[in-house]
Design a protein around this motif. Structure first.
Motif, PDB file in Angstrom:
ATOM      1  N   SER A   1     -20.841   7.990  -4.276  1.00  9.92           N
ATOM      2  CA  SER A   1     -20.108   6.790  -3.849  1.00  9.92           C
ATOM      3  C   SER A   1     -20.922   5.973  -2.847  1.00  9.92           C
ATOM      4  O   SER A   1     -21.018   4.747  -2.951  1.00  9.92           O
ATOM      5  N   ASP A   2     -21.545   6.654  -1.870  1.00 10.75           N
ATOM      6  CA  ASP A   2     -22.353   5.946  -0.863  1.00 10.75           C
ATOM      7  C   ASP A   2     -23.549   5.255  -1.491  1.00 10.75           C
ATOM      8  O   ASP A   2     -23.878   4.117  -1.157  1.00 10.75           O
ATOM      9  N   TYR A   3     -24.227   5.952  -2.429  1.00 11.59           N
ATOM     10  CA  TYR A   3     -25.421   5.355  -3.051  1.00 11.59           C
ATOM     11  C   TYR A   3     -25.045   4.144  -3.901  1.00 11.59           C
ATOM     12  O   TYR A   3     -25.718   3.111  -3.888  1.00 11.59           O
ATOM     13  N   THR A   4     -23.924   4.254  -4.648  1.00 11.26           N
ATOM     14  CA  THR A   4     -23.479   3.118  -5.464  1.00 11.26           C
ATOM     15  C   THR A   4     -23.138   1.919  -4.584  1.00 11.26           C
ATOM     16  O   THR A   4     -23.489   0.778  -4.876  1.00 11.26           O
ATOM     17  N   GLY A   5     -22.448   2.174  -3.462  1.00  8.58           N
ATOM     18  CA  GLY A   5     -22.108   1.090  -2.551  1.00  8.58           C
ATOM     19  C   GLY A   5     -23.329   0.430  -1.947  1.00  8.58           C
ATOM     20  O   GLY A   5     -23.397  -0.792  -1.787  1.00  8.58           O
ATOM     21  N   ALA A   6     -24.334   1.237  -1.598  1.00  9.72           N
ATOM     22  CA  ALA A   6     -25.563   0.686  -1.015  1.00  9.72           C
ATOM     23  C   ALA A   6     -26.298  -0.197  -2.014  1.00  9.72           C
ATOM     24  O   ALA A   6     -26.815  -1.268  -1.674  1.00  9.72           O
ATOM     25  N   LEU A   7     -26.342   0.250  -3.298  1.00 13.05           N
ATOM     26  CA  LEU A   7     -26.997  -0.575  -4.327  1.00 13.05           C
ATOM     27  C   LEU A   7     -26.265  -1.894  -4.521  1.00 13.05           C
ATOM     28  O   LEU A   7     -26.872  -2.962  -4.669  1.00 13.05           O
ATOM     29  N   LYS A   8     -24.922  -1.848  -4.503  1.00  8.24           N
ATOM     30  CA  LYS A   8     -24.151  -3.076  -4.697  1.00  8.24           C
ATOM     31  C   LYS A   8     -24.383  -4.054  -3.543  1.00  8.24           C
ATOM     32  O   LYS A   8     -24.569  -5.256  -3.734  1.00  8.24           O
ATOM     33  N   LYS A   9     -24.398  -3.516  -2.310  1.00  5.94           N
ATOM     34  CA  LYS A   9     -24.631  -4.374  -1.155  1.00  5.94           C
ATOM     35  C   LYS A   9     -26.018  -5.004  -1.212  1.00  5.94           C
ATOM     36  O   LYS A   9     -26.193  -6.193  -0.936  1.00  5.94           O
ATOM     37  N   GLN A  10     -27.037  -4.217  -1.602  1.00  9.19           N
ATOM     38  CA  GLN A  10     -28.405  -4.743  -1.701  1.00  9.19           C
ATOM     39  C   GLN A  10     -28.501  -5.796  -2.796  1.00  9.19           C
ATOM     40  O   GLN A  10     -29.164  -6.821  -2.643  1.00  9.19           O
ATOM     41  N   ARG A  11     -27.797  -5.549  -3.920  1.00 18.04           N
ATOM     42  CA  ARG A  11     -27.828  -6.521  -5.025  1.00 18.04           C
ATOM     43  C   ARG A  11     -27.150  -7.816  -4.607  1.00 18.04           C
ATOM     44  O   ARG A  11     -27.630  -8.907  -4.912  1.00 18.04           O
ATOM     45  N   ASP A  12     -26.031  -7.727  -3.889  1.00 19.32           N
ATOM     46  CA  ASP A  12     -25.338  -8.937  -3.439  1.00 19.32           C
ATOM     47  C   ASP A  12     -26.213  -9.759  -2.494  1.00 19.32           C
ATOM     48  O   ASP A  12     -26.216 -10.997  -2.536  1.00 19.32           O
ATOM     49  N   ARG A  13     -26.956  -9.089  -1.612  1.00 19.25           N
ATOM     50  CA  ARG A  13     -27.807  -9.815  -0.659  1.00 19.25           C
ATOM     51  C   ARG A  13     -28.975 -10.510  -1.359  1.00 19.25           C
ATOM     52  O   ARG A  13     -29.384 -11.607  -0.992  1.00 19.25           O
ATOM     53  N   LEU A  14     -29.530  -9.819  -2.386  1.00 17.22           N
ATOM     54  CA  LEU A  14     -30.689 -10.394  -3.075  1.00 17.22           C
ATOM     55  C   LEU A  14     -30.301 -11.456  -4.102  1.00 17.22           C
ATOM     56  O   LEU A  14     -31.153 -12.191  -4.586  1.00 17.22           O
ATOM     57  N   GLN A  15     -28.998 -11.509  -4.503  1.00 21.42           N
ATOM     58  CA  GLN A  15     -28.551 -12.443  -5.532  1.00 21.42           C
ATOM     59  C   GLN A  15     -28.863 -13.887  -5.146  1.00 21.42           C
ATOM     60  O   GLN A  15     -29.126 -14.736  -5.994  1.00 21.42           O
ATOM     61  N   LEU A  16     -28.873 -14.160  -3.815  1.00 23.74           N
ATOM     62  CA  LEU A  16     -29.151 -15.517  -3.346  1.00 23.74           C
ATOM     63  C   LEU A  16     -30.538 -15.990  -3.760  1.00 23.74           C
ATOM     64  O   LEU A  16     -30.769 -17.180  -3.964  1.00 23.74           O
ATOM     65  N   SER A  17     -31.491 -15.054  -3.926  1.00 15.48           N
ATOM     66  CA  SER A  17     -32.869 -15.446  -4.241  1.00 15.48           C
ATOM     67  C   SER A  17     -32.958 -16.120  -5.602  1.00 15.48           C
ATOM     68  O   SER A  17     -33.751 -17.041  -5.811  1.00 15.48           O
ATOM     69  N   ARG A  18     -32.154 -15.685  -6.574  1.00 16.18           N
ATOM     70  CA  ARG A  18     -32.198 -16.325  -7.902  1.00 16.18           C
ATOM     71  C   ARG A  18     -31.699 -17.767  -7.837  1.00 16.18           C
ATOM     72  O   ARG A  18     -32.247 -18.672  -8.465  1.00 16.18           O
ATOM     73  N   TRP A  19     -30.655 -17.938  -7.038  1.00 11.83           N
ATOM     74  CA  TRP A  19     -30.128 -19.303  -6.914  1.00 11.83           C
ATOM     75  C   TRP A  19     -31.169 -20.221  -6.279  1.00 11.83           C
ATOM     76  O   TRP A  19     -31.382 -21.351  -6.734  1.00 11.83           O
ATOM     77  N   LEU A  20     -31.831 -19.726  -5.235  1.00 13.59           N
ATOM     78  CA  LEU A  20     -32.861 -20.529  -4.577  1.00 13.59           C
ATOM     79  C   LEU A  20     -34.041 -20.800  -5.511  1.00 13.59           C
ATOM     80  O   LEU A  20     -34.607 -21.886  -5.515  1.00 13.59           O
TER      81      LEU A  20
END
Length: 662
Positions: free
Chosen positions: A322-341
């Motif tokens: 559960s912790d590892y899945t949550g960490a991956l989701k948080k990292q993916r959400d933070r990096l998602q902005l880079s595609r938009w930029l």
């Protein structure tokens, strides 16, 4: 240590004005010449302040009233670093600092803002110098002077301020205070290469091993002392075993030898309290039932322990996924902005929605962020969720644990009921507890009783410690360290002997040596008598020995692999000893002292020639001289003229001063 000065930077209080930048050339003799009260003597305190000094020694009034921040750009093996520190105002100093690092750094045009502290900068400089983290006194009994070496200690070899450069009593920067003098004495063998970081590490290991050896030897001696006492009590152990029913009355004859007593005691170590009970034929029904319940209790307890271990492992696995899945989701959400930029950057009119600037310079960074996002998403896809069967199994294990716990509680309830009804059971329970305690003590005692000279494993550990100590001490020969130190000091003496004839020294041919115990120069005359620097007259002599000693030391440091000493030497007013004495008495503010006769001019010129030659002979050495002497004195000597502070030009621009500010 590759460490040279690229720039000195001042930022004004008036933020409408740009910074004042003074640039230097690497691996050269750099000279700033100028009249009195133009700020030459503030250069060393500014550099020192930006390198983390405890207090700000930058002159007050003109300079500190005009400047809000001070900075230096240094060139190191890691690239360039801008170190800036805020003007302390009414305090002695401030820990607020600004650090900028890179292959090359761009000096901010606006006033810096704190992003680090003086303590962090000092730790960074210690690491950059490759200094050991270990102190010089592993026992910790010698006080602060024997603490670990620091970059701040090494600045004793980098600065020769105006009050030191020709001082007969003090040879090194800040060695006029007891604290710095004692620390400098401590670190000298280290900077000379006589004591290396490996030697320090060995000293610390030896001290730790000695402490461990003493502790183990004390414990072994305690075991041997205890074994002597317990051998005399063997018969009492056997008697107690008989009384508890663990030995039959005729198991050990009255005249048994020591080994027979030990054999008898060893035979009962594997027994339990159940073996000390009377036979079943003498037990009543309640006692039989209680014994059966005890066996059942033991089996159920073991089963419960196994189930609890399984439940704990399953719970930990579930939480980890559960912790590892949550960490991956948080990292993916933070990096998602880079595609938009990046999508914005690829459009023809793509501009940053925050600052409105172009994306040209950021394409590489956006691509790297998008690649990182792709890696995170790939990892998330590969991560399989916990199957539904796992949750079902977890529920079953929890249910099983509850059932076994209920069963165990039921058994214990029945036992308590039987014990309450049977006085015999209560008495036997107390007796069995005594047997269990005796067997526990007996098992531990036999380890010593069987080995009269103590635990052999313990003795083997002591032998290993002694062997390691001998090995370490073989590499810690004091004679070898003294030999290395003597060789280093002899090299410094040879360099001084080569330089002194080119300087204005009256005893150029007399052997001179650096005395690290007294932190001074000792000169031996033809009579064989050694004279210390303070016993030799004339400022010209003092200056000559200071210059020769500093160059000799830097020649040694640059020849060493991985020397921690910065390859920078700054001298303030070396020509002051040649100013006419009458001029010094009548000098007024703004005067520009000039040298006396042609002999004085020639003597000062020889100093510049010697310093310039040192930068050529010692590749990687940078020297900065702050002096009244103008270009007419050093003429065609290979010098980089940094700036000339005369005719209204000084360290602080006139426009920064309150009386001229608009």
């Amino acid at each position: 240590m590759h460490f040279q000065l690229k720039s000195l930077v001042l930022w004004p209080h008036n933020e409408k004005l740009g910074p004042r930048i003074v640039s230097f050339e690497a691996n050269k003799l750099n000279v700033i010449t100028g009249a009195s009260k133009t700020g030459k003597s503030a250069v060393i305190p500014i550099i020192d302040y930006c390198l983390g000094s405890e207090r700000c020694a930058i002159p007050v009034k003109t300079i500190r009233d005009a400047c809000s921040w001070f900075g230096i750009v240094i060139i190191t093996s890691e690239g360039e670093k801008l170190l800036a520190r805020r003007e302390p105002g009414g305090q002695q100093s401030t820990g607020e600092m600004f650090l900028l690092e890179g292959k090359t750094v761009e000096i901010p045009l606006t006033v810096p803002r704190k992003n680090t502290s003086a303590e962090d900068v000092k730790r960074m400089l210690d690491k950059l110098a490759g200094l050991s983290n270990l102190g010089f006194d592993p026992s910790g009994l010698a006080g602060g002077f024997k603490g670990r070496p620091s970059f701040r200690d090494l600045l004793a070899f980098a600065f020769q301020p105006q009050n030191i450069v020709a001082n007969p009593d003090v040879l090194f920067f800040k060695a006029d205070t007891m604290e710095h003098k004692e620390k400098l004495r401590t670190i000298f063998p280290y900077v000379l290469g006589a004591v290396t970081p490996d030697v320090l590490a060995r000293r610390w290991e030896v001290e730790q091993l000695l402490r461990e050896l003493r502790r183990k030897e004390r414990e072994l001696e305690a075991q041997r002392t205890a074994s002597t006492k317990w051998r005399a009590e063997l018969q009492s152990w056997v008697s107690e075993a008989r009384a508890l029913g663990l030995l039959s009355p005729d198991a050990v004859p009255p005249d048994a030898k020591e080994h027979e007593l030990l054999a008898a005691l060893e035979s009962i170590v594997t027994k339990t309290s159940a073996d000390a009970q009377v036979s079943d034929t003498t037990l009543d029904t309640a006692a039989k039932e209680n014994a059966e319940l005890e066996r059942e209790e033991g089996a159920v307890s073991l089963q419960l322990a196994e189930v609890k271990t399984r439940l704990e492992n399953m719970t930990k696995l579930q939480a980890a996924v559960s912790d590892y899945t949550g960490a991956l989701k948080k990292q993916r959400d933070r990096l998602q902005l880079s595609r938009w930029l990046r999508d914005l950057a690829q459009t023809a009119q793509g501009t940053c929605p925050v600052c409105g600037g172009a994306f040209d310079h950021a394409n590489g960074e956006l691509d790297a962020l998008c690649d990182a996002l792709a890696n995170v998403e790939a990892t998330a896809r590969q991560l399989e969720p916990v199957p539904a069967a796992f949750d079902k199994e977890l529920v079953q294990v929890r249910s099983q644990a509850r059932r076994i716990t209920d069963s165990l509680n039921g058994i214990r309830t029945r036992k308590r009921a039987i014990e309450e009804r049977s006085i015999r059971i209560k008495e036997e329970r107390l007796s069995r507890a005594s047997v269990d305690r005796f067997l526990g003590r007996m098992e531990q005692a036999l380890k010593v009783l069987k080995e009269p000279e103590g635990d052999p494993a313990f003795a083997a550990e002591i032998a290993v410690l002694k062997a390691r100590l001998e090995e370490l001490r073989a590499g810690l020969s004091d004679a070898a360290a003294r030999t290395r130190q003597k060789a280093a000091l002899e090299r410094v003496s040879r360099t001084m002997a080569r330089l002194l004839p080119g300087l204005d020294s009256e005893r150029a041919k007399d052997p001179a040596e650096l005395n690290i115990d007294d932190l001074t120069i000792r000169v031996t005359g033809s009579s064989g008598r050694p004279d210390f620097l303070w016993e030799i007259g004339s400022g010209a002599n003092w200056l000559s020995y200071h210059v020769a000693a500093m160059i000799g030391l830097h020649d040694l440091f640059l020849s060493q692999v991985g020397s921690p000493v910065p390859s920078l030497l700054v001298l303030d007013q070396p020509s002051q000893v040649y100013f006419p004495r009458t001029l010094a008495k009548v000098a007024k503010e703004g005067d520009d002292p000039t040298l006396g006769d042609d002999e004085d001019v020639a003597a000062v010129r020889r100093v510049f020639i010697t310093l310039a030659a040192a930068t050529k002979e010692n590749i990687g050495l940078q020297i900065l001289v702050l002096d009244h002497a103008s270009k007419q004195v050093w003429g065609d000597v290979d010098v980089h003229l940094v700036e000339e502070w005369r005719d209204g030009k000084a360290l602080v621009p006139r426009a920064w001063l309150p009386s001229t500010a608009s």
